[in-house]
Design a protein around this motif. Structure first.
Motif, PDB file in Angstrom:
ATOM      1  N   ALA A   1      44.765  44.672  46.388  1.00  0.00           N
ATOM      2  CA  ALA A   1      45.134  44.962  47.778  1.00  0.00           C
ATOM      3  C   ALA A   1      46.496  45.658  47.809  1.00  0.00           C
ATOM      4  O   ALA A   1      47.495  45.116  48.237  1.00  0.00           O
ATOM      5  N   THR A   2      46.524  46.884  47.307  1.00  0.00           N
ATOM      6  CA  THR A   2      47.785  47.618  47.191  1.00  0.00           C
ATOM      7  C   THR A   2      47.498  49.104  47.201  1.00  0.00           C
ATOM      8  O   THR A   2      46.363  49.539  46.985  1.00  0.00           O
ATOM      9  N   THR A   3      48.519  49.908  47.461  1.00  0.00           N
ATOM     10  CA  THR A   3      48.351  51.365  47.506  1.00  0.00           C
ATOM     11  C   THR A   3      48.644  52.020  46.167  1.00  0.00           C
ATOM     12  O   THR A   3      48.504  53.231  46.031  1.00  0.00           O
ATOM     13  N   VAL A   4      49.054  51.255  45.167  1.00  0.00           N
ATOM     14  CA  VAL A   4      49.418  51.839  43.877  1.00  0.00           C
ATOM     15  C   VAL A   4      48.172  51.980  43.008  1.00  0.00           C
ATOM     16  O   VAL A   4      47.147  51.328  43.247  1.00  0.00           O
ATOM     17  N   PRO A   5      48.200  52.833  41.967  1.00  0.00           N
ATOM     18  CA  PRO A   5      47.052  52.992  41.070  1.00  0.00           C
ATOM     19  C   PRO A   5      46.641  51.677  40.425  1.00  0.00           C
ATOM     20  O   PRO A   5      47.468  50.768  40.237  1.00  0.00           O
ATOM     21  N   LEU A   6      45.359  51.580  40.055  1.00  0.00           N
ATOM     22  CA  LEU A   6      44.823  50.328  39.515  1.00  0.00           C
ATOM     23  C   LEU A   6      45.555  49.876  38.260  1.00  0.00           C
ATOM     24  O   LEU A   6      45.808  48.681  38.077  1.00  0.00           O
ATOM     25  N   VAL A   7      45.891  50.805  37.380  1.00  0.00           N
ATOM     26  CA  VAL A   7      46.586  50.420  36.142  1.00  0.00           C
ATOM     27  C   VAL A   7      47.937  49.792  36.481  1.00  0.00           C
ATOM     28  O   VAL A   7      48.303  48.744  35.938  1.00  0.00           O
ATOM     29  N   ASP A   8      48.692  50.426  37.404  1.00  0.00           N
ATOM     30  CA  ASP A   8      49.990  49.882  37.806  1.00  0.00           C
ATOM     31  C   ASP A   8      49.826  48.501  38.443  1.00  0.00           C
ATOM     32  O   ASP A   8      50.597  47.576  38.182  1.00  0.00           O
ATOM     33  N   ALA A   9      48.805  48.375  39.315  1.00  0.00           N
ATOM     34  CA  ALA A   9      48.603  47.113  40.024  1.00  0.00           C
ATOM     35  C   ALA A   9      48.226  45.988  39.067  1.00  0.00           C
ATOM     36  O   ALA A   9      48.712  44.860  39.185  1.00  0.00           O
ATOM     37  N   LEU A  10      47.339  46.278  38.098  1.00  0.00           N
ATOM     38  CA  LEU A  10      46.915  45.247  37.157  1.00  0.00           C
ATOM     39  C   LEU A  10      48.066  44.849  36.235  1.00  0.00           C
ATOM     40  O   LEU A  10      48.274  43.656  35.955  1.00  0.00           O
ATOM     41  N   ASP A  11      48.821  45.825  35.773  1.00  0.00           N
ATOM     42  CA  ASP A  11      49.997  45.557  34.950  1.00  0.00           C
ATOM     43  C   ASP A  11      50.970  44.640  35.690  1.00  0.00           C
ATOM     44  O   ASP A  11      51.410  43.603  35.176  1.00  0.00           O
ATOM     45  N   ALA A  12      51.296  44.978  36.947  1.00  0.00           N
ATOM     46  CA  ALA A  12      52.248  44.187  37.728  1.00  0.00           C
ATOM     47  C   ALA A  12      51.705  42.795  38.044  1.00  0.00           C
ATOM     48  O   ALA A  12      52.430  41.801  37.994  1.00  0.00           O
ATOM     49  N   ALA A  13      50.392  42.721  38.369  1.00  0.00           N
ATOM     50  CA  ALA A  13      49.797  41.430  38.729  1.00  0.00           C
ATOM     51  C   ALA A  13      49.812  40.459  37.551  1.00  0.00           C
ATOM     52  O   ALA A  13      50.080  39.263  37.717  1.00  0.00           O
ATOM     53  N   LEU A  14      49.520  40.966  36.356  1.00  0.00           N
ATOM     54  CA  LEU A  14      49.542  40.103  35.172  1.00  0.00           C
ATOM     55  C   LEU A  14      50.955  39.606  34.885  1.00  0.00           C
ATOM     56  O   LEU A  14      51.165  38.434  34.578  1.00  0.00           O
ATOM     57  N   ARG A  15      51.953  40.505  35.014  1.00  0.00           N
ATOM     58  CA  ARG A  15      53.340  40.078  34.763  1.00  0.00           C
ATOM     59  C   ARG A  15      53.783  39.023  35.775  1.00  0.00           C
ATOM     60  O   ARG A  15      54.411  38.022  35.421  1.00  0.00           O
ATOM     61  N   GLU A  16      53.461  39.251  37.045  1.00  0.00           N
ATOM     62  CA  GLU A  16      53.879  38.298  38.072  1.00  0.00           C
ATOM     63  C   GLU A  16      53.164  36.959  37.908  1.00  0.00           C
ATOM     64  O   GLU A  16      53.754  35.905  38.143  1.00  0.00           O
ATOM     65  N   ALA A  17      51.895  36.994  37.494  1.00  0.00           N
ATOM     66  CA  ALA A  17      51.161  35.747  37.274  1.00  0.00           C
ATOM     67  C   ALA A  17      51.802  34.930  36.151  1.00  0.00           C
ATOM     68  O   ALA A  17      51.817  33.697  36.194  1.00  0.00           O
ATOM     69  N   VAL A  18      52.333  35.616  35.140  1.00  0.00           N
ATOM     70  CA  VAL A  18      53.022  34.913  34.056  1.00  0.00           C
ATOM     71  C   VAL A  18      54.341  34.335  34.550  1.00  0.00           C
ATOM     72  O   VAL A  18      54.676  33.167  34.307  1.00  0.00           O
ATOM     73  N   LEU A  19      55.107  35.144  35.304  1.00  0.00           N
ATOM     74  CA  LEU A  19      56.439  34.723  35.725  1.00  0.00           C
ATOM     75  C   LEU A  19      56.415  33.524  36.669  1.00  0.00           C
ATOM     76  O   LEU A  19      57.316  32.683  36.632  1.00  0.00           O
ATOM     77  N   ASP A  20      55.402  33.455  37.549  1.00  0.00           N
ATOM     78  CA  ASP A  20      55.404  32.316  38.469  1.00  0.00           C
ATOM     79  C   ASP A  20      54.487  31.179  38.023  1.00  0.00           C
ATOM     80  O   ASP A  20      54.240  30.248  38.785  1.00  0.00           O
ATOM     81  N   GLY A  21      53.990  31.243  36.763  1.00  0.00           N
ATOM     82  CA  GLY A  21      53.300  30.099  36.192  1.00  0.00           C
ATOM     83  C   GLY A  21      51.814  30.034  36.434  1.00  0.00           C
ATOM     84  O   GLY A  21      51.150  29.102  35.966  1.00  0.00           O
ATOM     85  N   ARG A  22      51.230  31.012  37.145  1.00  0.00           N
ATOM     86  CA  ARG A  22      49.783  30.976  37.352  1.00  0.00           C
ATOM     87  C   ARG A  22      49.015  31.277  36.065  1.00  0.00           C
ATOM     88  O   ARG A  22      47.864  30.889  35.917  1.00  0.00           O
ATOM     89  N   LEU A  23      49.646  31.993  35.161  1.00  0.00           N
ATOM     90  CA  LEU A  23      49.055  32.320  33.864  1.00  0.00           C
ATOM     91  C   LEU A  23      49.991  31.793  32.789  1.00  0.00           C
ATOM     92  O   LEU A  23      51.124  32.263  32.655  1.00  0.00           O
ATOM     93  N   ALA A  24      49.542  30.791  32.049  1.00  0.00           N
ATOM     94  CA  ALA A  24      50.420  30.103  31.108  1.00  0.00           C
ATOM     95  C   ALA A  24      50.763  30.975  29.908  1.00  0.00           C
ATOM     96  O   ALA A  24      49.899  31.676  29.361  1.00  0.00           O
ATOM     97  N   VAL A  25      52.060  30.926  29.515  1.00  0.00           N
ATOM     98  CA  VAL A  25      52.476  31.595  28.289  1.00  0.00           C
ATOM     99  C   VAL A  25      51.701  30.992  27.107  1.00  0.00           C
ATOM    100  O   VAL A  25      51.540  29.780  27.015  1.00  0.00           O
ATOM    101  N   GLY A  26      51.198  31.837  26.215  1.00  0.00           N
ATOM    102  CA  GLY A  26      50.387  31.383  25.090  1.00  0.00           C
ATOM    103  C   GLY A  26      48.899  31.468  25.345  1.00  0.00           C
ATOM    104  O   GLY A  26      48.098  31.220  24.435  1.00  0.00           O
ATOM    105  N   SER A  27      48.495  31.822  26.579  1.00  0.00           N
ATOM    106  CA  SER A  27      47.073  31.947  26.891  1.00  0.00           C
ATOM    107  C   SER A  27      46.474  33.141  26.164  1.00  0.00           C
ATOM    108  O   SER A  27      47.056  34.224  26.120  1.00  0.00           O
ATOM    109  N   ALA A  28      45.297  32.941  25.591  1.00  0.00           N
ATOM    110  CA  ALA A  28      44.555  34.030  24.954  1.00  0.00           C
ATOM    111  C   ALA A  28      43.655  34.680  25.997  1.00  0.00           C
ATOM    112  O   ALA A  28      42.844  34.016  26.652  1.00  0.00           O
ATOM    113  N   LEU A  29      43.799  35.985  26.193  1.00  0.00           N
ATOM    114  CA  LEU A  29      43.051  36.698  27.216  1.00  0.00           C
ATOM    115  C   LEU A  29      41.609  36.955  26.769  1.00  0.00           C
ATOM    116  O   LEU A  29      41.334  37.059  25.568  1.00  0.00           O
ATOM    117  N   PRO A  30      40.699  37.089  27.731  1.00  0.00           N
ATOM    118  CA  PRO A  30      39.322  37.436  27.376  1.00  0.00           C
ATOM    119  C   PRO A  30      39.256  38.827  26.731  1.00  0.00           C
ATOM    120  O   PRO A  30      40.189  39.636  26.850  1.00  0.00           O
TER     121      PRO A  30
END
Length: 457
Positions: free
Chosen positions: A17-46
């Motif tokens: 839900a953003t006006t930025v390109p998908l690559v930028d949005a996914l990159d930013a969303a993953l970083r923010e999810a890590v920073l606020d604890g929604r995605l735990a450090v050490g998690s192995a991605l699919p």
């Protein structure tokens, strides 16, 4: 720990839900999810293909986003193994979370929150974990709070010239929890509040069934005539004030007004609740702040001095009777802070002064930078605050809701003054936090200028 596709999708939320390109949005969303604890450090991605299917994007988008994250130190990939989430050293240098510094595409300043002090917080958490044995041996309830935390909080008050015993402190899960508990216990029919005021505090008071009686405050201070009228209207009830770098005006209550508040409260039999969440963020050098309002109930928090994610607040009462009464209220336990969070707060209080010194220096630099960019423009006026996190702009032409709508279309989200008013007024005011880094503040000033139209002459 391997995270499933469904878990990752939930952790990212509405990232598209953003006006930025998908690559930028996914990159930013993953970083923010890590920073606020929604995605735990050490998690192995699919695997990339499964991740692309789950997110509903092409595999190329996923590969490009993961490459950026890998280059930035957010993801580690070993040959033949899954990509693993990690925190890069550079994340410790943040002034603001990604949602507020522009790295997530848009800039969201509807909340004024500095970034977490990553190194101090992680070290405090590790120290707390090492000595958590006694707390873990208990039933998980801490009553008025862990004794060592109450002692640490009381010690800070005493060192600041307000003698305090641990028995005068009750620990809660944040400043709003403290206010909610006080409102539920005191059950005021009317509450005298500043206009403007912090909207979430106003919501807590209204939720307790109180009617709000506004008293005018500007960047220059408190209107004492309106204050006395509001106190009279709330007779026998409650007054909720933010005397230190008031949110959103940034005003600092002088000693004379504090004495006038105490006198009016005594005359009208009011309990004054002073929210001191921002008191530590004074930016005018070593000069001491005015003494506290006499006989006020004080509410404090670690949210601004340390990090909003530290859900620990407290009540400091003038004596011990109120604390005893609050302990017997049915909401006291649900509004208390978890023991582990309290242990982390103890550790953070032990290193708070150097942390605050750095934070004040950062905020002072950012405040002065933004004020310099906005100074001398006839489209608005403001007073540079002595502390806090925001500038309070009075617009000289457009209404704030028009400006915020235009700014939002350009990727900058701000809170209009009307959202802080208790009576629907303040339509020509705008709150602008200076919590982001200077490069983002430049972008904010540019967007704000465009949203307000051509300069006035």
């Amino acid at each position: 720990m391997r995270i499933g596709v469904d878990q990752l999708v939930r952790a990212l939320g509405e990232w598209q839900a953003t006006t930025v390109p998908l690559v930028d949005a996914l990159d930013a969303a993953l970083r923010e999810a890590v920073l606020d604890g929604r995605l735990a450090v050490g998690s192995a991605l699919p695997a990339e293909r499964r991740l692309a299917e789950g997110l509903g994007v092409s595999r190329g988008t996923v590969v490009a986003a993961l490459t950026r994250l890998r280059d930035g130190g957010w993801v580690r990939t070993r040959h033949g193994s899954a990509s693993t989430v990690q925190l890069p050293p550079s994340s410790a240098e943040r002034f603001a979370p990604p949602s507020a510094d522009g790295s997530a595409g848009s800039i969201d300043l509807r909340r004024a929150v500095p970034a977490a002090p990553r190194a101090e917080y992680l070290a405090a958490t590790a120290r707390a974990a090492r000595r958590a044995g006694p707390a873990l041996a208990q039933g998980g309830r801490s009553g008025a709070g862990l004794p060592e935390l109450r002692e640490a909080i009381a010690g800070r008050y005493t060192r600041e010239g307000l003698p305090t015993r641990a028995e005068q402190i009750l620990v809660t899960s944040g400043a709003r929890a403290a206010l909610a508990l006080l409102a539920a216990h005191l059950r005021p029919r009317v509450v005298a509040v500043e206009n403007p005021t912090y909207p979430r505090a106003a919501a807590v008071l209204r939720g307790a069934g109180a009617r709000l009686s506004g008293l005018r405050v500007t960047t220059e201070g408190w209107d004492e005539d309106r204050l006395r009228a509001a106190f009279a209207a709330a007779r026998g009830g409650l007054a909720y004030l933010v005397p230190d770098f008031q949110n959103p005006t940034g005003a600092l209550m002088d000693a004379g007004t504090r004495q006038a508040v105490a006198a009016a409260a005594a005359e009208h039999r009011l309990t004054v609740v002073a929210d001191e969440t921002l008191r530590d963020l004074h930016l005018s050098g070593p000069a001491p702040l005015p003494a506290r309002i006499p006989r006020a109930v004080l509410v404090g928090s670690a949210s601004k001095a340390a990090w909003a994610g530290v859900r620990v607040g407290w009540i400091r009462a003038p004596g011990t009777d109120l604390i005893g009464e609050l302990l017997h209220h049915p909401l006291c336990e649900p509004l208390s802070a978890p023991p582990m969070e309290q242990l982390v707060a103890v550790e953070l209080l032990g290193v708070l002064e150097p942390l605050l010194a750095r934070r004040r220096a950062e905020l002072c630099s950012q405040r002065d930078h933004l004020a310099g960019r906005l100074a001398g423009d006839a489209r608005w006026r403001f007073t540079v605050p002595q502390g806090g996190l925001v500038l309070w702009l009075q617009l000289n032409g457009l209404r704030a809701d028009t400006v915020t709508a235009r700014a939002a279309a350009a990727g900058l989200h701000l809170a209009p003054g009307s959202s802080f008013a208790v009576d629907g007024t303040l339509a020509r005011y705008l709150r602008v936090p200076y919590t982001p880094p200077t490069a983002t503040l430049d972008r904010i000033a540019d967007i704000l200028g465009e949203a307000c139209g051509p300069p006035l002459h």
